[in-house]
Design a protein around this motif. Structure first.
Motif, PDB file in Angstrom:
ATOM      1  N   PRO A  29       0.808  -1.228   0.000  1.00  0.00           N
ATOM      2  CA  PRO A  29       0.000   0.000   0.000  1.00  0.00           C
ATOM      3  C   PRO A  29       0.836   1.270   0.000  1.00  0.00           C
ATOM      4  O   PRO A  29       0.487   2.248  -0.650  1.00  0.00           O
ATOM      5  CB  PRO A  29      -0.812  -0.123   1.300  1.00  0.00           C
ATOM      6  N   GLU A  64      -7.969  13.269  -2.495  1.00  0.00           N
ATOM      7  CA  GLU A  64      -7.604  11.872  -2.742  1.00  0.00           C
ATOM      8  C   GLU A  64      -6.432  11.450  -1.863  1.00  0.00           C
ATOM      9  O   GLU A  64      -6.433  10.369  -1.280  1.00  0.00           O
ATOM     10  CB  GLU A  64      -7.236  11.674  -4.216  1.00  0.00           C
ATOM     11  N   ASP A  67      -7.531  11.050   1.730  1.00  0.00           N
ATOM     12  CA  ASP A  67      -8.256   9.784   1.887  1.00  0.00           C
ATOM     13  C   ASP A  67      -7.288   8.609   1.956  1.00  0.00           C
ATOM     14  O   ASP A  67      -7.463   7.690   2.766  1.00  0.00           O
ATOM     15  CB  ASP A  67      -9.238   9.587   0.729  1.00  0.00           C
ATOM     16  N   ASP A  68      -6.253   8.631   1.104  1.00  0.00           N
ATOM     17  CA  ASP A  68      -5.263   7.549   1.116  1.00  0.00           C
ATOM     18  C   ASP A  68      -4.534   7.500   2.455  1.00  0.00           C
ATOM     19  O   ASP A  68      -4.297   6.411   3.010  1.00  0.00           O
ATOM     20  CB  ASP A  68      -4.244   7.750  -0.020  1.00  0.00           C
ATOM     21  N   ASP A  70      -5.606   8.570   5.352  1.00  0.00           N
ATOM     22  CA  ASP A  70      -6.529   8.114   6.397  1.00  0.00           C
ATOM     23  C   ASP A  70      -6.624   6.591   6.440  1.00  0.00           C
ATOM     24  O   ASP A  70      -6.895   6.009   7.496  1.00  0.00           O
ATOM     25  CB  ASP A  70      -7.919   8.710   6.171  1.00  0.00           C
ATOM     26  N   GLN A  71      -6.412   5.951   5.281  1.00  0.00           N
ATOM     27  CA  GLN A  71      -6.487   4.494   5.220  1.00  0.00           C
ATOM     28  C   GLN A  71      -5.248   3.815   5.801  1.00  0.00           C
ATOM     29  O   GLN A  71      -5.256   2.615   6.069  1.00  0.00           O
ATOM     30  CB  GLN A  71      -6.673   4.037   3.761  1.00  0.00           C
ATOM     31  N   LEU A  72      -4.176   4.569   6.017  1.00  0.00           N
ATOM     32  CA  LEU A  72      -2.919   3.975   6.469  1.00  0.00           C
ATOM     33  C   LEU A  72      -2.916   3.655   7.954  1.00  0.00           C
ATOM     34  O   LEU A  72      -2.248   2.717   8.383  1.00  0.00           O
ATOM     35  CB  LEU A  72      -1.750   4.917   6.146  1.00  0.00           C
ATOM     36  N   THR A  74      -3.369   5.600  12.162  1.00  0.00           N
ATOM     37  CA  THR A  74      -3.654   6.718  13.048  1.00  0.00           C
ATOM     38  C   THR A  74      -2.721   7.889  12.759  1.00  0.00           C
ATOM     39  O   THR A  74      -1.500   7.731  12.784  1.00  0.00           O
ATOM     40  CB  THR A  74      -3.483   6.295  14.517  1.00  0.00           C
ATOM     41  N   THR A  89       2.206   9.175  10.787  1.00  0.00           N
ATOM     42  CA  THR A  89       1.152   8.221  11.131  1.00  0.00           C
ATOM     43  C   THR A  89       1.749   6.974  11.767  1.00  0.00           C
ATOM     44  O   THR A  89       2.923   6.653  11.579  1.00  0.00           O
ATOM     45  CB  THR A  89       0.338   7.784   9.895  1.00  0.00           C
ATOM     46  N   SER A  91       1.041   2.989  11.690  1.00  0.00           N
ATOM     47  CA  SER A  91       0.341   2.097  10.769  1.00  0.00           C
ATOM     48  C   SER A  91       0.696   0.646  11.014  1.00  0.00           C
ATOM     49  O   SER A  91       1.788   0.323  11.482  1.00  0.00           O
ATOM     50  CB  SER A  91       0.694   2.470   9.323  1.00  0.00           C
ATOM     51  N   LEU A  93      -0.604  -1.576   8.415  1.00  0.00           N
ATOM     52  CA  LEU A  93      -1.122  -2.142   7.172  1.00  0.00           C
ATOM     53  C   LEU A  93      -0.106  -2.988   6.427  1.00  0.00           C
ATOM     54  O   LEU A  93      -0.425  -4.017   5.859  1.00  0.00           O
ATOM     55  CB  LEU A  93      -1.605  -1.018   6.241  1.00  0.00           C
TER      56      LEU A  93
END
Length: 258
Positions: A29, A64, A67-68, A70-72, A74, A89, A91, A93
């Motif tokens: 990711p 965009e 949003d990317d 935020d998906q990773l 905190t 962050t 992470s 993931l």
């Protein structure tokens, strides 16, 4: 991560090493986000159970990109100014690709964090005792993935990266969560700056514990951190013949007086 390469720190200081910088394409990711946003740079530092990511961009973040990110995981810090966009962050993931790290270790190459993701590539730096180990590693990696060697240099004993000698997990070994929290609060509030920007009383007032309790947590954290760092400090200074504080001269003078 838990490496299995049996590097002897004392031996590392006594000999020349070789450092190689490579870039690899692997499905992850973080790499995918760097490909979608070419002006983005992601730096990944692995911890025991997660990763800390530093994400920087010189341009204003798009919806965009937000949003990317935020998906990773905190978001721990976010700022935007004339210097660009900066996010930190935590992470879970996508840890470091274990297969490639295993290959580093099998070829006697030591991985150096952080991993850098930029324009769809993963950038790694490794250090080895023998240039032949690096050559064999590259041959192994090219067998099943796209890889480029960016640089390969010989580094002298005085250029050994200090991060090789002081893994973060060892520096903070045996320090409790409360002690770490006390240390972090003191650091963030300027307690260690000169002149100090705060006092122990003011720091304790920001917590739910008494001043004496806070001070105990802080002093224990300082003591453990310096004790853990001591072995690496001795390694870092082992090759130096400088004596900036003239300790040896003072000792000679004292012995002569006796």
């Amino acid at each position: 991560m838990t490496g299995t390469v049996n590097f002897d720190p004392v031996k590392m200081i006594s000999m020349s090493l070789y450092e190689a910088s490579i870039r690899v394409k692997h499905e992850c990711p973080y790499r995918a986000i760097s490909e979608r946003h070419p002006d983005l740079t992601i730096r990944e530092w692995p911890l025991s159970d997660c990763q800390v990511l530093e994400i920087t961009s010189e341009t204003t973040p798009t919806d965009e990109l937000r949003d990317d990110i935020d998906q990773l995981g905190t978001v721990l810090h976010e700022s935007k100014n004339d210097n660009g966009y900066h996010v930190v962050t935590q992470s879970c993931l996508c840890s470091l690709e274990q297969s490639i790290i295993d290959r580093f270790e099998k070829h006697n190459c030591l991985y150096q964090s952080p991993t850098i993701y930029r324009q769809g590539w993963e950038h790694y730096t490794v250090v080895a005792f023998d240039s032949e180990d690096i050559r064999k590693l590259l041959g192994n990696l090219r067998s099943d993935r796209e890889i480029e060697l960016l640089s390969k240099t010989s580094i002298s004993e005085k250029q050994i990266p200090h991060s090789m000698l002081a893994p973060a997990n060892q520096l903070f070994e045996n320090i409790t969560d409360r002690q770490l929290a006390a240390l972090q609060l003191a650091l963030e509030c300027g307690y260690y700056e000169q002149p100090r920007k705060t006092s122990l009383r003011d720091l304790a007032d920001q917590t739910a514990v008494a001043r004496s309790t806070y001070e105990e947590h802080l002093r224990k954290a300082e003591n453990k951190l310096l004790t853990n760092a001591g072995q690496f400090l001795r390694l870092v200074t082992a090759t130096s013949t400088d004596d900036p504080l003239q300790v040896e001269e003072a000792r000679r003078t004292e012995r002569a007086a006796d």
